[in-house]
Enzyme design. Structure first.
Site, PDB file in Angstrom:
ATOM      1  N   ASP A  85       0.855  -1.180   0.000  1.00  0.00           N
ATOM      2  CA  ASP A  85       0.000   0.000   0.000  1.00  0.00           C
ATOM      3  C   ASP A  85       0.888   1.226   0.000  1.00  0.00           C
ATOM      4  OD1 ASP A  85       0.490   0.467   2.645  1.00  0.00           O
ATOM      5  OD2 ASP A  85      -1.497  -0.084   3.350  1.00  0.00           O
ATOM      6  N   CYS A 110      -3.390 -25.459  16.524  1.00  0.00           N
ATOM      7  CA  CYS A 110      -4.516 -26.200  17.094  1.00  0.00           C
ATOM      8  C   CYS A 110      -4.342 -27.716  17.006  1.00  0.00           C
ATOM      9  CB  CYS A 110      -5.820 -25.778  16.432  1.00  0.00           C
ATOM     10  SG  CYS A 110      -6.300 -24.101  16.913  1.00  0.00           S
ATOM     11  N   CYS A 127      -5.283 -25.597  11.954  1.00  0.00           N
ATOM     12  CA  CYS A 127      -3.948 -24.980  11.863  1.00  0.00           C
ATOM     13  C   CYS A 127      -2.902 -25.782  12.646  1.00  0.00           C
ATOM     14  CB  CYS A 127      -3.986 -23.532  12.349  1.00  0.00           C
ATOM     15  SG  CYS A 127      -3.837 -23.319  14.135  1.00  0.00           S
ATOM     16  N   HIS A 139      -2.460 -19.325  14.305  1.00  0.00           N
ATOM     17  CA  HIS A 139      -3.882 -19.657  14.480  1.00  0.00           C
ATOM     18  C   HIS A 139      -4.789 -18.540  13.951  1.00  0.00           C
ATOM     19  CE1 HIS A 139      -7.748 -20.741  15.980  1.00  0.00           C
ATOM     20  NE2 HIS A 139      -7.818 -19.534  16.524  1.00  0.00           N
ATOM     21  N   ASP A 141      -7.173  -6.778   3.476  1.00  0.00           N
ATOM     22  CA  ASP A 141      -5.959  -6.923   4.269  1.00  0.00           C
ATOM     23  C   ASP A 141      -6.213  -6.279   5.614  1.00  0.00           C
ATOM     24  OD1 ASP A 141      -4.238  -4.233   4.807  1.00  0.00           O
ATOM     25  OD2 ASP A 141      -5.459  -4.011   3.013  1.00  0.00           O
ATOM     26  N   CYS A 195     -10.496 -25.898  14.250  1.00  0.00           N
ATOM     27  CA  CYS A 195      -9.439 -25.291  13.427  1.00  0.00           C
ATOM     28  C   CYS A 195      -8.411 -26.347  13.038  1.00  0.00           C
ATOM     29  CB  CYS A 195      -8.770 -24.152  14.195  1.00  0.00           C
ATOM     30  SG  CYS A 195      -7.452 -23.343  13.278  1.00  0.00           S
TER      31      CYS A 195
HETATM   32 ZN   LIG Z   1      -5.934 -22.922  14.937  1.00  0.00          ZN
END
Ligand SMILES: [Zn+2]
Length: 411
Positions: A93, A344, A341, A370, A301, A339
């Site tokens: 940006d 997690c 990820c 996460h 964003d 989740c």
């Molecule tokens: Zn997670």
């Protein structure tokens, strides 16, 4: 020219659509959330981990990279992606927001209450005014060492060409909701003139640096909370042509009163060319992402996901909470059991509580992974729901659960 946007699916009862942005460094399937690496790094997380969690592109900031290490260093390195070891698409940006934020001394000019007060000379208590705007550009003092600098539309284009991101933004005057109506009009006129100058300089630099990958230039729609100003900006920039060049896409920026977000985005997207991608600058709270997508936003964003992660705040399907709260000391479940990820699937809330309380560096890394995954995946799920024809159900289900636990879902 290797930049394009293909719309694969458009909803019939809203402005939501699904598409693909193609850049010289790869594609972005939209709608998409783009994580922010302000200074060419997503704080505390390796680029490989950002790719693993589904980030399709990263957004850095021209103002920060210009001050440190200097745009010429990135140019010599082969551009932003090469420099930061991110092979995918990159965005910068323009720095207008950061430079102008120095002017009023407020960190958060977006989402302030429009009704509190409106004065053009407003300045945060005990803050020195660090930026001054005139018709040619902005003179500002570096927040790093106090040195004086000047950004004009031409300088912003030169800096962003040296940084070398796939998508760059026109230099605009970013006002706040505190500015008066006459000042908003003045700023709009400047942004219009600056947009034209950005197109000219962008064309000149594109020709001069023709061996480099093509960079797409997005115009920025300002106009604060005023319908006529927003629509005029959309009409002016949407049809603007200079040096045979028009904008490749558009950013919707500036003062956005949270309650009016959908209305403002809808005003401008009625007018902007449908075939071009639209980016909503600096918006990333879960409930706002739904509003953006429904009103035709393709990319977002926001630094929020990573910034709040470093303070132990995490998003979950049941709402947002703080891992450093003592209630998590013996909680051996995942942050969010839905989740997928890395954090997690490998760590518990009790471990996260422990590393936050102990101020261990890994706390920032794990919580950021996460939160970024949560937001990236949420927008991915919106895209899939649009393709499957059940966006409304998915939205109702998410917001019902998310607000239920968090009480107030907004940041
Ligand atoms: Zn997670």
């Amino acid at each position: 020219m290797s930049f394009s946007f293909d719309i694969k699916h458009a909803e019939s009862d809203s402005r939501a659509r699904v598409g693909t942005i193609s850049t010289p460094h790869g594609q972005i399937q939209t709608p998409a959330f783009i994580p922010v690496g302000t200074k060419a790094t997503v704080k505390s997380v390796l680029p490989e981990a950002m790719a693993d969690l589904g980030a399709q592109a990263l957004l850095a900031n021209a103002y920060h990279l210009y001050l440190q290490p200097g745009a010429d260093i990135l140019d010599e390195a082969g551009g932003l992606g090469e420099f930061m070891n991110w092979p995918g698409p990159t965005i910068t940006d323009s720095g207008g927001f950061q430079v102008l934020s120095l002017g009023v001394g407020f960190k958060k000019v977006l989402a302030m209450d429009a009704k509190t007060f409106r004065r053009d000379d407003v300045i945060a208590d005990n803050k020195e005014r660090l930026a001054h705007v005139d018709d040619e550009g902005v003179t500002f003092k570096s927040h790093l060492d106090g040195s004086m600098h000047r950004f004009t539309p031409e300088v912003s284009m030169q800096v962003q060409h040296q940084i070398g991101a796939d998508i760059i933004f026109a230099f605009d005057e970013c006002t706040t909701l505190h500015n008066t109506r006459p000042y908003q009009e003045l700023a709009m006129d400047r942004t219009y003139a600056w947009a034209m100058r950005c197109l000219d300089e962008h064309k000149r630099l594109t020709d001069e640096r023709s061996a480099k990958p093509y960079q797409a230039l997005f115009g920025v729609i300002q106009g604060a909370q005023y319908e006529d100003l927003r629509k005029k900006a959309a009409s002016d920039l949407g049809s603007m042509q200079s040096s045979g060049q028009s904008f490749d896409g558009f950013g919707i920026g500036g003062a956005l009163d949270k309650g009016a977000l959908g209305t403002i985005v809808s005003w401008v997207n009625q007018i902007l060319p449908e075939s071009k991608p639209k980016h909503l600058l600096g918006i990333g709270a879960p409930e706002d992402l739904f509003v953006g997508v429904e009103n035709g936003i393709d990319t977002f964003d926001c630094v929020l996901a990573s910034r709040i992660a470093r303070t132990s705040a995490v998003y979950t399907m049941e709402g947002r909470f703080n891992l450093s709260n003592s209630g998590f000391k013996r909680d051996f479940t995942a942050i969010d059991d839905e989740c997928d990820c890395y954090t997690c699937t490998h760590y518990t809330r009790a471990y996260m509580h422990h590393v936050f309380r102990g101020k261990e560096i890994i706390s920032a890394t794990l919580a950021t992974i996460h939160n970024e995954r949560f937001i990236v995946r949420l927008v991915d799920q919106m895209r899939q729901a649009l393709l499957d024809g059940n966006f409304k159900d998915m939205k109702a289900d998410f917001l019902g659960r998310y607000k239920h636990r968090s009480g107030q879902a907004s940041d």
